[in-house]
Design a protein around this motif. Structure first.
Motif, PDB file in Angstrom:
ATOM      1  N   ILE A 160       0.844  -1.200   0.000  1.00 31.67           N
ATOM      2  CA  ILE A 160       0.000   0.000   0.000  1.00 31.67           C
ATOM      3  C   ILE A 160       0.877   1.247   0.000  1.00 31.67           C
ATOM      4  O   ILE A 160       0.597   2.234  -0.716  1.00 31.67           O
ATOM      5  CB  ILE A 160      -0.945  -0.001   1.213  1.00 31.67           C
ATOM      6  N   THR A 161       1.958   1.230   0.788  1.00 32.95           N
ATOM      7  CA  THR A 161       2.856   2.384   0.833  1.00 32.95           C
ATOM      8  C   THR A 161       3.535   2.601  -0.509  1.00 32.95           C
ATOM      9  O   THR A 161       3.702   3.744  -0.962  1.00 32.95           O
ATOM     10  CB  THR A 161       3.901   2.205   1.950  1.00 32.95           C
ATOM     11  N   VAL A 162       3.933   1.527  -1.182  1.00 35.68           N
ATOM     12  CA  VAL A 162       4.492   1.647  -2.531  1.00 35.68           C
ATOM     13  C   VAL A 162       3.473   2.319  -3.454  1.00 35.68           C
ATOM     14  O   VAL A 162       3.824   3.208  -4.250  1.00 35.68           O
ATOM     15  CB  VAL A 162       4.912   0.273  -3.066  1.00 35.68           C
ATOM     16  N   GLY A 163       2.205   1.930  -3.348  1.00 31.64           N
ATOM     17  CA  GLY A 163       1.162   2.565  -4.148  1.00 31.64           C
ATOM     18  C   GLY A 163       1.032   4.048  -3.855  1.00 31.64           C
ATOM     19  O   GLY A 163       0.791   4.860  -4.764  1.00 31.64           O
ATOM     20  N   LEU A 164       1.190   4.437  -2.592  1.00 28.62           N
ATOM     21  CA  LEU A 164       1.151   5.856  -2.237  1.00 28.62           C
ATOM     22  C   LEU A 164       2.325   6.599  -2.857  1.00 28.62           C
ATOM     23  O   LEU A 164       2.211   7.770  -3.251  1.00 28.62           O
ATOM     24  CB  LEU A 164       1.152   6.013  -0.720  1.00 28.62           C
ATOM     25  N   GLY A 165       3.471   5.912  -2.957  1.00 21.55           N
ATOM     26  CA  GLY A 165       4.610   6.514  -3.646  1.00 21.55           C
ATOM     27  C   GLY A 165       4.328   6.735  -5.122  1.00 21.55           C
ATOM     28  O   GLY A 165       4.736   7.759  -5.697  1.00 21.55           O
ATOM     29  N   CYS A 166       3.638   5.790  -5.762  1.00 21.18           N
ATOM     30  CA  CYS A 166       3.231   5.973  -7.161  1.00 21.18           C
ATOM     31  C   CYS A 166       2.351   7.216  -7.298  1.00 21.18           C
ATOM     32  O   CYS A 166       2.506   8.013  -8.237  1.00 21.18           O
ATOM     33  CB  CYS A 166       2.475   4.744  -7.652  1.00 21.18           C
ATOM     34  N   PHE A 167       1.412   7.378  -6.375  1.00 20.17           N
ATOM     35  CA  PHE A 167       0.518   8.531  -6.362  1.00 20.17           C
ATOM     36  C   PHE A 167       1.317   9.831  -6.274  1.00 20.17           C
ATOM     37  O   PHE A 167       1.083  10.789  -7.046  1.00 20.17           O
ATOM     38  CB  PHE A 167      -0.429   8.390  -5.173  1.00 20.17           C
ATOM     39  N   LEU A 168       2.275   9.891  -5.355  1.00 21.36           N
ATOM     40  CA  LEU A 168       3.052  11.112  -5.172  1.00 21.36           C
ATOM     41  C   LEU A 168       3.911  11.429  -6.389  1.00 21.36           C
ATOM     42  O   LEU A 168       4.059  12.595  -6.772  1.00 21.36           O
ATOM     43  CB  LEU A 168       3.935  10.976  -3.928  1.00 21.36           C
ATOM     44  N   GLU A 169       4.482  10.419  -7.014  1.00 16.69           N
ATOM     45  CA  GLU A 169       5.302  10.671  -8.198  1.00 16.69           C
ATOM     46  C   GLU A 169       4.458  11.170  -9.358  1.00 16.69           C
ATOM     47  O   GLU A 169       4.855  12.099 -10.077  1.00 16.69           O
ATOM     48  CB  GLU A 169       6.064   9.410  -8.599  1.00 16.69           C
ATOM     49  N   LEU A 170       3.286  10.575  -9.556  1.00 17.29           N
ATOM     50  CA  LEU A 170       2.439  11.022 -10.656  1.00 17.29           C
ATOM     51  C   LEU A 170       1.948  12.443 -10.407  1.00 17.29           C
ATOM     52  O   LEU A 170       1.880  13.262 -11.335  1.00 17.29           O
ATOM     53  CB  LEU A 170       1.270  10.057 -10.845  1.00 17.29           C
ATOM     54  N   MET A 171       1.617  12.773  -9.160  1.00 19.87           N
ATOM     55  CA  MET A 171       1.245  14.147  -8.823  1.00 19.87           C
ATOM     56  C   MET A 171       2.398  15.101  -9.128  1.00 19.87           C
ATOM     57  O   MET A 171       2.198  16.192  -9.696  1.00 19.87           O
ATOM     58  CB  MET A 171       0.875  14.234  -7.344  1.00 19.87           C
ATOM     59  N   THR A 172       3.616  14.691  -8.793  1.00 17.30           N
ATOM     60  CA  THR A 172       4.787  15.532  -9.015  1.00 17.30           C
ATOM     61  C   THR A 172       5.044  15.742 -10.506  1.00 17.30           C
ATOM     62  O   THR A 172       5.359  16.855 -10.947  1.00 17.30           O
ATOM     63  CB  THR A 172       6.017  14.903  -8.334  1.00 17.30           C
ATOM     64  N   LEU A 173       4.910  14.687 -11.290  1.00 15.85           N
ATOM     65  CA  LEU A 173       5.095  14.806 -12.733  1.00 15.85           C
ATOM     66  C   LEU A 173       4.049  15.727 -13.349  1.00 15.85           C
ATOM     67  O   LEU A 173       4.360  16.533 -14.239  1.00 15.85           O
ATOM     68  CB  LEU A 173       5.023  13.423 -13.387  1.00 15.85           C
ATOM     69  N   ALA A 174       2.801  15.601 -12.897  1.00 13.96           N
ATOM     70  CA  ALA A 174       1.738  16.449 -13.425  1.00 13.96           C
ATOM     71  C   ALA A 174       1.965  17.910 -13.065  1.00 13.96           C
ATOM     72  O   ALA A 174       1.733  18.815 -13.874  1.00 13.96           O
ATOM     73  CB  ALA A 174       0.388  15.979 -12.904  1.00 13.96           C
ATOM     74  N   ALA A 175       2.429  18.154 -11.834  1.00 14.66           N
ATOM     75  CA  ALA A 175       2.729  19.528 -11.426  1.00 14.66           C
ATOM     76  C   ALA A 175       3.860  20.101 -12.268  1.00 14.66           C
ATOM     77  O   ALA A 175       3.797  21.263 -12.721  1.00 14.66           O
ATOM     78  CB  ALA A 175       3.096  19.559  -9.946  1.00 14.66           C
ATOM     79  N   ALA A 176       4.902  19.302 -12.508  1.00 14.49           N
ATOM     80  CA  ALA A 176       6.025  19.763 -13.312  1.00 14.49           C
ATOM     81  C   ALA A 176       5.595  20.096 -14.728  1.00 14.49           C
ATOM     82  O   ALA A 176       6.141  21.013 -15.360  1.00 14.49           O
ATOM     83  CB  ALA A 176       7.128  18.708 -13.316  1.00 14.49           C
ATOM     84  N   ASP A 177       4.611  19.376 -15.235  1.00  7.36           N
ATOM     85  CA  ASP A 177       4.112  19.646 -16.575  1.00  7.36           C
ATOM     86  C   ASP A 177       3.486  21.038 -16.665  1.00  7.36           C
ATOM     87  O   ASP A 177       3.419  21.629 -17.740  1.00  7.36           O
ATOM     88  CB  ASP A 177       3.077  18.584 -16.973  1.00  7.36           C
ATOM     89  N   ASP A 178       3.050  21.563 -15.521  1.00  4.85           N
ATOM     90  CA  ASP A 178       2.518  22.923 -15.444  1.00  4.85           C
ATOM     91  C   ASP A 178       3.556  23.928 -14.969  1.00  4.85           C
ATOM     92  O   ASP A 178       3.244  25.099 -14.752  1.00  4.85           O
ATOM     93  CB  ASP A 178       1.337  22.963 -14.462  1.00  4.85           C
ATOM     94  N   GLY A 179       4.786  23.453 -14.750  1.00  3.47           N
ATOM     95  CA  GLY A 179       5.835  24.352 -14.310  1.00  3.47           C
ATOM     96  C   GLY A 179       5.950  24.515 -12.818  1.00  3.47           C
ATOM     97  O   GLY A 179       6.678  25.395 -12.338  1.00  3.47           O
ATOM     98  N   TYR A 180       5.275  23.675 -12.035  1.00  5.45           N
ATOM     99  CA  TYR A 180       5.332  23.755 -10.579  1.00  5.45           C
ATOM    100  C   TYR A 180       6.273  22.696 -10.018  1.00  5.45           C
ATOM    101  O   TYR A 180       6.258  21.540 -10.447  1.00  5.45           O
ATOM    102  CB  TYR A 180       3.941  23.553  -9.969  1.00  5.45           C
ATOM    103  N   GLY A 181       7.068  23.106  -9.045  1.00  6.49           N
ATOM    104  CA  GLY A 181       7.852  22.156  -8.292  1.00  6.49           C
ATOM    105  C   GLY A 181       7.049  21.636  -7.120  1.00  6.49           C
ATOM    106  O   GLY A 181       6.099  22.280  -6.668  1.00  6.49           O
TER     107      GLY A 181
END
Length: 380
Positions: free
Chosen positions: A98-119
């Motif tokens: 489950i924790t690994v899955g939460l890490g997937c969630f955080l990485e995808l959120m981070t990638l999506a934010a970066a696509d908008d120019g947000y760190g």
């Protein structure tokens, strides 16, 4: 105000379904509707955190439990907690997967934010962590910054990502160069893989035995069966868990020939045919890849999830199918021998094998149904 998980991100849920061709045709031919809306609605928000989260909920996670709960009440921040009602106590007794899955969630959120120019700056487990299980404490606080983060090319493949749970084409070998390109995207963990014939044969056999143990262990098998969603109506009503959709399953659901009760009956056709189907998947692996962390802390598990999401996207970019084979890495007593064997083989220098998967080519890569998702962002 805390919102119930079924009343959040309204644009991603609900919707009307129109039947064309009568009740029987509707039942047998239709596909899930509301359950798939998160895929079509992703990115449809102007607020940066909401936009990033609308992609993050598409992340892979164990048994599609979607265990994330998000609090947006602090401006510029996303606070992530786990929904403790969505854990897997039998197959994932320490909540590692489950924790690994939460890490997937955080990485995808981070990638999506970066696509908008947000760190995105992550503060992991700010209230401390418990290696024996997750609880109501914060998993992460993510702070969005206008730091001009560079977009990652992997983000372009978010909508193509699948966990392909179908047999692979055994006449289509995986080129070692394609595997190397996939492995190169990992940033935080040690990853490796093999497409050598002897390794393929060995890991097919180990994967089959791990599946057999999980299915023949009553409490672990029942945990999965309880999460079966048979037919589109069940998927739309509870868009999580393990879905069985498509014309064959719709017909079986309507006629009662495939039920959870039947799947638990070892003499039933549902059980015997289901066993053949899952064995067909592992028996057609055309390569394997795996991931190792130095330790097994909650932070290690989050980092594993972040890289696992990247590997998922890289296989999609390469046109490869990928399916996690988590059974042999599960930490319940009946699996102990397989767990030790895999660690001896995949991490002889030490560490924890966090993930293991089969790869290959298949006729439906890029066309297979997206895993149904439940839209849940709380305290929005």
């Amino acid at each position: 105000m805390t919102l119930s998980r079924r009343k959040t991100l309204a644009l991603l849920g609900g919707g009307a379904i129109l039947a064309a061709g009568g009740v029987a045709a509707y039942g047998v031919t239709r596909t899930p509707q509301s359950a798939l809306k998160p895929w079509t609605a992703a990115g449809g928000y102007s607020e940066p955190r909401m936009r990033a989260l609308s992609y993050a909920i598409l992340a892979p996670n164990p048994h599609n439990r979607q265990p994330w709960q998000v609090d947006l009440r602090t401006e510029g921040e996303v606070t992530l907690r786990v929904d403790t009602a969505r854990l897997l106590p039998h197959t994932d007794p320490f909540n590692r997967q489950i924790t690994v899955g939460l890490g997937c969630f955080l990485e995808l959120m981070t990638l999506a934010a970066a696509d908008d120019g947000y760190g995105v700056e992550l503060d992991l487990f700010p209230d401390g962590e418990d290696p024996t299980g997750l609880d109501s404490r914060r998993v992460a606080v993510a702070r969005f910054t206008q730091a001009g983060a560079a977009p990652d090319p992997l983000f372009a493949h978010v909508m193509d990502r699948r966990s392909l749970k179908e047999p692979f084409d055994t006449e289509a070998p995986v080129d070692p160069g394609a595997l190397d390109a996939v492995l190169a995207v990992a940033q935080r963990t040690r990853v490796a893989g093999s497409v050598a014939a002897q390794d393929i044969a060995t890991y097919r056999e180990i994967s089959r035995e791990a599946l057999r143990i999980e299915i023949e262990t009553p409490h672990t098998y029942k945990e999965s069966v309880d999460l079966f969603r048979i037919g589109s109506r069940e998927v739309d009503a509870n868009p999580d868990g393990i879905d069985f959709t498509g014309p064959m399953f719709e017909a079986m659901a309507l006629t009662g020939t495939f039920t959870r009760e039947g799947a638990l009956d070892r003499t039933s056709m549902a059980y015997t045919e289901g066993l053949k189907a899952v064995y067909a998947n592992v028996d057609t692996a055309m390569g394997h890849l795996w991931q190792v962390t130095p330790g097994n802390t909650r932070t290690d598990q989050i980092e594993a999830g972040r890289d696992w999401l990247r590997l998922n996207l890289a296989t999609a970019r390469a046109g490869l199918g990928m399916q996690p084979l988590s059974q042999g890495l599960q930490e319940y007593p009946e699996m102990a021998a397989i767990y030790a064997d895999l660690h001896d083989r995949l991490a002889p220098e030490g560490g924890t094998v966090q993930m293991f998967a089969r790869i290959g080519y298949g006729p439906d890569i890029g066309q297979s149904p997206r895993w149904p998702l439940e839209s849940k962002i709380v305290n929005a």
